[in-house]
Design a protein around this motif. Structure first.
Motif, PDB file in Angstrom:
ATOM      1  N   ASN A   1       0.854  -1.180   0.000  1.00  0.00           N
ATOM      2  CA  ASN A   1       0.000   0.000   0.000  1.00  0.00           C
ATOM      3  C   ASN A   1       0.891   1.231   0.000  1.00  0.00           C
ATOM      4  O   ASN A   1       1.921   1.255   0.678  1.00  0.00           O
ATOM      5  N   TYR A   2       0.512   2.246  -0.741  1.00  0.00           N
ATOM      6  CA  TYR A   2       1.339   3.451  -0.750  1.00  0.00           C
ATOM      7  C   TYR A   2       0.469   4.700  -0.749  1.00  0.00           C
ATOM      8  O   TYR A   2      -0.668   4.696  -1.221  1.00  0.00           O
ATOM      9  N   GLU A   3       1.020   5.742  -0.205  1.00  0.00           N
ATOM     10  CA  GLU A   3       0.333   7.027  -0.145  1.00  0.00           C
ATOM     11  C   GLU A   3       1.205   8.102  -0.778  1.00  0.00           C
ATOM     12  O   GLU A   3       2.376   8.246  -0.429  1.00  0.00           O
TER      13      GLU A   3
ATOM     14  N   TYR B   1       1.630  11.941  -0.847  1.00  0.00           N
ATOM     15  CA  TYR B   1       1.157  13.053  -0.023  1.00  0.00           C
ATOM     16  C   TYR B   1       1.974  14.315  -0.278  1.00  0.00           C
ATOM     17  O   TYR B   1       3.089  14.270  -0.806  1.00  0.00           O
TER      18      TYR B   1
ATOM     19  N   SER C   1      -3.038  13.622   5.648  1.00  0.00           N
ATOM     20  CA  SER C   1      -2.188  12.479   5.333  1.00  0.00           C
ATOM     21  C   SER C   1      -2.258  11.402   6.421  1.00  0.00           C
ATOM     22  O   SER C   1      -2.362  11.709   7.612  1.00  0.00           O
TER      23      SER C   1
ATOM     24  N   THR D   1      -3.143  14.073   1.788  1.00  0.00           N
ATOM     25  CA  THR D   1      -3.118  12.933   0.879  1.00  0.00           C
ATOM     26  C   THR D   1      -3.539  13.344  -0.529  1.00  0.00           C
ATOM     27  O   THR D   1      -4.616  13.912  -0.726  1.00  0.00           O
TER      28      THR D   1
ATOM     29  N   TYR E   1      -4.047   7.449  -2.645  1.00  0.00           N
ATOM     30  CA  TYR E   1      -3.715   6.244  -1.885  1.00  0.00           C
ATOM     31  C   TYR E   1      -3.963   5.043  -2.786  1.00  0.00           C
ATOM     32  O   TYR E   1      -5.062   4.869  -3.314  1.00  0.00           O
TER      33      TYR E   1
END
Length: 204
Positions: free
Chosen positions: A104-106, A108, A152, A160, A163
């Motif tokens: 999983n990545y965000e 921001y 975020s 954010t 996502y």
């Protein structure tokens, strides 16, 4: 006497051309200064397993507004290199996954300190697919302001932008545009707004 007058006329004509040329340069320079971006910062990635990379072709991973003019959403969505060398920021996020791990990545943004900051309620943020230029989910109905973005999940003072999840190795391209809302009233001072883009990832 006639030759002398012709010579003087030639000199006046030359000076006239030179003056016109410099005036043209001055106007072009002033116009460009009304809507310019700069990029700055450094890559910051964190991941506990597998591998993820945040890449961009610009000199750094930030984007900022400097003395920008208010722009409608219709025009802002179409800003490209024909209007300014720095009208948008292209980058990509790629993964190299070992085994069955899911990442999983965000993506921001973190606001940077500047003088005479533009109210973030009037700074429009628009994220699209870097290959098709179609808006990413969340940007396809209304163009959000920086203020309206969700806080975020990673960075205390960040917002954010997106996502996502990688179930296997791959790459996702993005394009970020930023402009001032056409509802903003320009003040008689130089105003700025600057953000830095980063990516945080972890395994599920």
């Amino acid at each position: 006497m006639e030759k002398k007058e012709k010579s003087n006329n030639k000199i006046k004509l030359i000076f006239s051309y030179i003056f016109t040329f410099f005036l043209f340069i001055l106007v072009i320079g002033s116009t460009y200064a009304l809507f310019s971006y700069t990029k700055e910062g450094k890559i910051e990635n964190t991941i506990s397993t597998g591998s993820i990379t945040f890449s961009y072709t610009e000199s750094s991973n930030g984007i900022s507004l400097q003395n920008a003019m208010p722009t409608s959403d219709e025009v802002g969505k179409k800003l490209d290199i024909t209007q300014s060398n720095n009208s948008y920021f292209d980058f990509n996020v790629s993964s190299s996954i070992v085994g069955t791990n899911k990442i999983n990545y965000e993506i921001y943004a973190v606001k940077q300190v500047v003088e005479n900051e533009i109210d973030e309620k009037y700074v429009k943020i628009y994220l699209t697919d870097g290959l098709t230029d179609k808006p990413i989910s969340g940007y396809d109905v209304d163009v959000p302001t920086y203020y309206s973005l969700k806080d975020s999940l990673t960075e205390k003072n960040g917002k954010t932008l997106y996502y996502g999840t990688f179930n296997n190795s791959g790459i996702q391209y993005f394009r970020l545009r930023m402009w001032i809302s056409d509802k903003y009233n320009i003040k008689n001072v130089s105003e700025n707004f600057k953000i830095k883009i980063n990516v945080y990832a972890n395994d599920d």
